[in-house]
Design an enzyme around this catalytic site. Structure first.
Site, PDB file in Angstrom:
ATOM      1  CG  HIS A 122       0.460  -6.451  -1.238  1.00 53.17           C
ATOM      2  ND1 HIS A 122      -0.634  -6.984  -1.872  1.00 53.17           N
ATOM      3  CD2 HIS A 122       0.079  -5.241  -0.769  1.00 53.17           C
ATOM      4  CE1 HIS A 122      -1.654  -6.140  -1.775  1.00 53.17           C
ATOM      5  NE2 HIS A 122      -1.249  -5.077  -1.114  1.00 53.17           N
ATOM      6  CE1 TYR A 123       6.768  -0.210   0.696  1.00 51.29           C
ATOM      7  CE2 TYR A 123       8.636  -1.349  -0.279  1.00 51.29           C
ATOM      8  CZ  TYR A 123       8.073  -0.209   0.262  1.00 51.29           C
ATOM      9  OH  TYR A 123       8.818   0.942   0.369  1.00 51.29           O
TER      10      TYR A 123
END
Length: 198
Positions: A122-123
């Site tokens: 996600h990051y």
């Protein structure tokens, strides 16, 4: 140069502020109202702004901008999107509006092609979107992609580009030095490069 730094009170940002001052630049710290600014040099100009809701004009009068901020490892996906993706993209847009000479993005190894199955998926996707937005902005840019960060100062013995060991480490002090170098070095213009400390 007058350089706006987003993330100026963070672990890498604080080192960058000192690095910029030592090189004769005039760093400007972008800080939230609630930020602890005690570790910043006392003579540094503060500009108040929140990356989750940046107002117009925050880049005005600056020659360059560095995005060295991050939502932090302990926040959820929503804050990662608000800061690392949307906040970065908004700052790019405001920098373009202010016609800054260069925008330097502190990104991450893996942001060029995020692994959807990885623990940082996600990051890295948020960083990927921010990087791509910068590339498409029309700004002169540099994107620094360090491997795993450590809190060491480093020795300034640095490897860039294809020779980087993606399993290696990058000292925050070295990262700050590279970010400062990327602000006005021709070698960084329009480039996204990996970096590691030796």
């Amino acid at each position: 140069m007058k350089i706006l730094v987003a993330g100026a009170t963070g672990k890498t940002g604080l080192r960058l502020m000192g690095e910029l001052k030592s090189r004769g630049h005039e760093p400007v710290a972008l800080v939230r109202e609630s930020s602890d600014t005690g570790a910043l040099p006392s003579d540094v100009e503060l500009r108040h702004g929140d990356l989750t809701n940046l107002q117009d004009g925050v880049c005005d009068g600056c020659d360059a901008v560095v995005f060295a901020a991050g939502s932090g490892g302990h926040t959820g996906p929503e804050m990662t999107d608000k800061v690392d993706r949307d906040g970065a993209k908004r700052l790019v847009d405001l920098a373009a509006k202010a016609k800054v000479a260069r925008f330097v993005m502190l990104s991450s190894v893996g942001a060029d092609d995020p692994d959807p199955e990885g623990e940082l998926a996600h990051y890295l996707l948020a960083k990927h979107h921010a990087d791509e937005h910068l590339k498409a902005s029309g700004l002169d840019y540099a994107i620094v992609r360090p491997v795993r960060l450590t809190d060491e100062d480093g020795t300034r013995d640095i490897v860039l580009g294809d020779d980087v060991d993606v399993g290696g480490k990058a000292a925050r002090g070295d990262v700050a030095a590279v970010l400062a170098e990327a602000l006005d070095s021709d070698q960084w213009s329009g480039k996204a490069m990996l970096m590691q400390s030796l």
